[in-house]
Design a protein around this motif. Structure first.
Motif, PDB file in Angstrom:
ATOM      1  N   GLY A   1      77.242  97.748  30.791  1.00 38.76           N
ATOM      2  CA  GLY A   1      77.818  98.920  30.149  1.00 38.76           C
ATOM      3  C   GLY A   1      77.350  99.090  28.716  1.00 38.76           C
ATOM      4  O   GLY A   1      77.021 100.195  28.285  1.00 38.76           O
ATOM      5  N   ALA A   2      77.290  97.973  27.969  1.00 37.93           N
ATOM      6  CA  ALA A   2      76.870  98.051  26.569  1.00 37.93           C
ATOM      7  C   ALA A   2      75.406  98.460  26.447  1.00 37.93           C
ATOM      8  O   ALA A   2      75.046  99.324  25.632  1.00 37.93           O
ATOM      9  N   LEU A   3      74.547  97.853  27.262  1.00 43.00           N
ATOM     10  CA  LEU A   3      73.121  98.183  27.216  1.00 43.00           C
ATOM     11  C   LEU A   3      72.865  99.612  27.668  1.00 43.00           C
ATOM     12  O   LEU A   3      72.023 100.319  27.102  1.00 43.00           O
TER      13      LEU A   3
ATOM     14  N   LEU B   1      90.284 102.541  16.506  1.00 44.55           N
ATOM     15  CA  LEU B   1      89.250 102.067  15.588  1.00 44.55           C
ATOM     16  C   LEU B   1      87.857 102.378  16.115  1.00 44.55           C
ATOM     17  O   LEU B   1      86.997 102.884  15.394  1.00 44.55           O
ATOM     18  N   LEU B   2      87.629 102.105  17.392  1.00 49.68           N
ATOM     19  CA  LEU B   2      86.283 102.275  17.943  1.00 49.68           C
ATOM     20  C   LEU B   2      85.904 103.732  18.136  1.00 49.68           C
ATOM     21  O   LEU B   2      84.740 104.100  17.962  1.00 49.68           O
ATOM     22  N   ASN B   3      86.861 104.580  18.507  1.00 50.54           N
ATOM     23  CA  ASN B   3      86.513 105.931  18.940  1.00 50.54           C
ATOM     24  C   ASN B   3      87.010 107.047  18.022  1.00 50.54           C
ATOM     25  O   ASN B   3      86.331 108.067  17.894  1.00 50.54           O
ATOM     26  N   GLN B   4      88.171 106.891  17.413  1.00 47.30           N
ATOM     27  CA  GLN B   4      88.681 107.969  16.573  1.00 47.30           C
ATOM     28  C   GLN B   4      87.949 108.041  15.243  1.00 47.30           C
ATOM     29  O   GLN B   4      87.758 109.132  14.694  1.00 47.30           O
TER      30      GLN B   4
ATOM     31  N   THR C   1      78.634  98.184  14.303  1.00 48.12           N
ATOM     32  CA  THR C   1      79.904  97.514  14.031  1.00 48.12           C
ATOM     33  C   THR C   1      80.692  97.294  15.312  1.00 48.12           C
ATOM     34  O   THR C   1      81.389  96.284  15.454  1.00 48.12           O
ATOM     35  N   VAL C   2      80.576  98.234  16.266  1.00 49.41           N
ATOM     36  CA  VAL C   2      81.277  98.085  17.543  1.00 49.41           C
ATOM     37  C   VAL C   2      80.769  96.851  18.287  1.00 49.41           C
ATOM     38  O   VAL C   2      81.549  96.037  18.795  1.00 49.41           O
ATOM     39  N   VAL C   3      79.447  96.706  18.349  1.00 53.35           N
ATOM     40  CA  VAL C   3      78.858  95.567  19.054  1.00 53.35           C
ATOM     41  C   VAL C   3      79.278  94.252  18.389  1.00 53.35           C
ATOM     42  O   VAL C   3      79.679  93.294  19.060  1.00 53.35           O
TER      43      VAL C   3
ATOM     44  N   ALA D   1      82.234  89.246  18.203  1.00 54.99           N
ATOM     45  CA  ALA D   1      83.025  88.293  17.428  1.00 54.99           C
ATOM     46  C   ALA D   1      84.388  88.055  18.080  1.00 54.99           C
ATOM     47  O   ALA D   1      84.892  86.922  18.091  1.00 54.99           O
ATOM     48  N   THR D   2      84.973  89.109  18.635  1.00 53.18           N
ATOM     49  CA  THR D   2      86.261  88.961  19.307  1.00 53.18           C
ATOM     50  C   THR D   2      86.129  88.062  20.527  1.00 53.18           C
ATOM     51  O   THR D   2      86.986  87.202  20.769  1.00 53.18           O
ATOM     52  N   TYR D   3      85.079  88.268  21.302  1.00 51.12           N
ATOM     53  CA  TYR D   3      84.823  87.386  22.439  1.00 51.12           C
ATOM     54  C   TYR D   3      84.728  85.932  21.978  1.00 51.12           C
ATOM     55  O   TYR D   3      85.273  85.029  22.618  1.00 51.12           O
TER      56      TYR D   3
END
Length: 465
Positions: free
Chosen positions: A60-62, A274-277, A301-303, A308-310
């Motif tokens: 999905g990310a790629l 945070l990611l979308n708005q 920043t999203v990636v 980092a969260t993972y």
């Protein structure tokens, strides 16, 4: 039989089933599946489940990166900005209205047994109408989104319907992955998302060239509608087979549902906003051209945030195995996080200009914006680690408060910084206040986390002595 709870710090459950699951609009959370009603490993999807979900997330990310790179090469910058606004908006609505039911189903389906079908369909029949109605209200409040979806000559009502369909469909699309994982079909997610990515990118090339921003929107909406229609029929058969193999089963009680979904849904809302708005507000305030440059820079920043969260999820597993070493594990995980990610942020800052130029010459002037966003992300690492600590400790309300507070501060900053037309300096100059505001917010929140942590240490030493 009692419903088995989600593992938290200090649980005695075996840890071989730990894995992380995430999608674009939600916060990755470490989950351990409880045993099924028949005790079969196969039915929980533990065999390769974590690998399957990681591969699915990577696809999905790629695919997302590739699709926006293709869009930037095919379309004028303003068209990319308009399309990005629509996509960010319906993903935002879908993420909020999922109410974190995806992770709830991961928790409850393995023990639901013969009650699995009604549990699944009640969840989907809650998410889809809710997402559609909220999406309808959102697009009526922001008519620019409907105009983009409808195209230059299309009726406004068409754009409204397409947006509402996309929001409702994406909400269910993401939850389908959780359901497949919970019933022991993790590799179906990989094939499903891989095929979806191929079809969507193919449609983007075909429709984007001819229809511009509307073509990008249709390349999302068309596959979403088809995948939800066909996927729901396949899911119906798969869930019924899963239920027939079980002997008995139990549904979660209302208090358990509310107790789990309340704080976790609030945290999910913060992450989704945070990611979308944030990019959506920038596009609407500063225009599609400047917004497109910010949207592309924001993806970095999203990636990094997601990665980092993972990484912090390893703390949850280690903490659960050795809660008496919590302080030591917290300190060592913070050091490793900074050692790994700070050099990556530095490299990203050095390569900001060449990296953005891959998308086109008009994106390169936003290099300083990207550097400031990466500087903010360096401070954000402290916040991400603290969120990981609160997850490991099972402090769900504290986790939600920190997430929501930091997100709302960023949104307020983006909404209040002075807006100006794109002048001789291009998008880079216009967007600098936004990037400075983001970095400043992350510095303030990180400082708050450090101060609170130091106070906690002092109190602990006083109690010890």
């Amino acid at each position: 039989m009692a419903t088995t709870p989600l593992r938290v710090a200090g649980s005695s459950w075996p840890h071989r089933g730990d894995f992380a699951i995430a999608e674009l609009p939600t916060q990755p959370v470490v989950v351990t599946l409880p045993p099924t009603t028949d005790g079969a490993t196969k039915s929980t999807g533990r065999g390769g489940g974590g690998a399957a979900m990681s591969i699915s997330s990577a696809i999905g990310a790629l695919a997302g990166l590739a699709s926006w790179l293709i869009a930037a090469r095919l379309l004028p910058q303003a068209e990319v900005g308009l399309a990005a606004a629509v996509v960010s908006a319906f993903i935002l609505i879908a993420g909020i209205t999922q109410l974190n039911l995806g992770l709830g189903l991961m928790r409850w389906l393995p023990v639901a047994g013969c009650h699995a079908p009604p549990l699944v369909w009640r969840s989907l029949l809650l998410i889809m109408p809710l997402a559609g109605l909220v999406g309808l209200g959102y697009v009526l409040a922001v008519p620019e989104l409907a105009r983009t979806a409808a195209g230059a000559d299309g009726p406004h009502s068409l754009g409204v319907c397409l947006f509402a369909l996309a929001a409702a469909g994406w909400g269910a699309f993401v939850v389908h992955d959780y359901i497949l994982m919970a019933i022991g079909k993790p590799w179906w997610c990989v094939w499903r998302n891989g095929l979806f990515a191929v079809v969507r990118i193919t449609l983007l090339v075909a429709l984007g060239t001819a229809l511009g921003a509307q073509g990008v929107v249709l390349s999302w909406v068309g596959p979403i509608v088809v995948w939800i229609t066909v996927g729901s029929l396949v899911l119906l058969v798969a869930v019924r087979r899963f239920a027939r193999r079980a002997c008995g089963g139990i549904l979660p009680g209302r208090s358990e549902i509310v107790g789990f979904l309340g704080p976790t849904a609030a945290a999910q809302m913060g992450y989704t906003l945070l990611l979308n708005q944030v990019p959506l507000v920038v596009i609407l305030r500063f225009g599609p051209e400047a917004g497109a440059a910010f949207f592309i820079a924001w993806q970095a920043t999203v990636v990094l945030e997601t990665t980092a969260t993972y990484y912090t999820h390893s703390l949850s597993a280690a903490w659960a195995r050795a809660p008496e070493r919590a302080a030591e594990l917290t300190s060592s995980s913070r050091k490793r996080l900074l050692v790994i990610f700070l050099p990556l942020l530095a490299v990203g800052a050095l390569l900001a200009g060449p990296g953005l130029s891959i998308f086109g010459a008009n994106y390169a002037p936003a290099a300083d914006v990207l550097r400031l966003l990466l500087l903010g992300q360096a401070f954000r690492l402290i916040v991400v680690h603290e969120l990981g600590v609160r997850t490991a400790a099972g402090r769900s309300m504290a986790y939600a408060r920190l997430h929501l507070a930091s997100t709302l501060l960023v949104l307020a900053t983006v909404a209040l910084v002075p807006a100006a037309d794109v002048g001789p300096g291009g998008a880079g100059v216009v967007l600098l206040p936004v990037a400075v505001g983001y970095a400043a917010v992350q510095l303030v929140v990180a400082a708050h986390v450090v101060v609170v942590g130091l106070r906690g240490l002092r109190r602990a030493r006083v109690r010890h002595h």
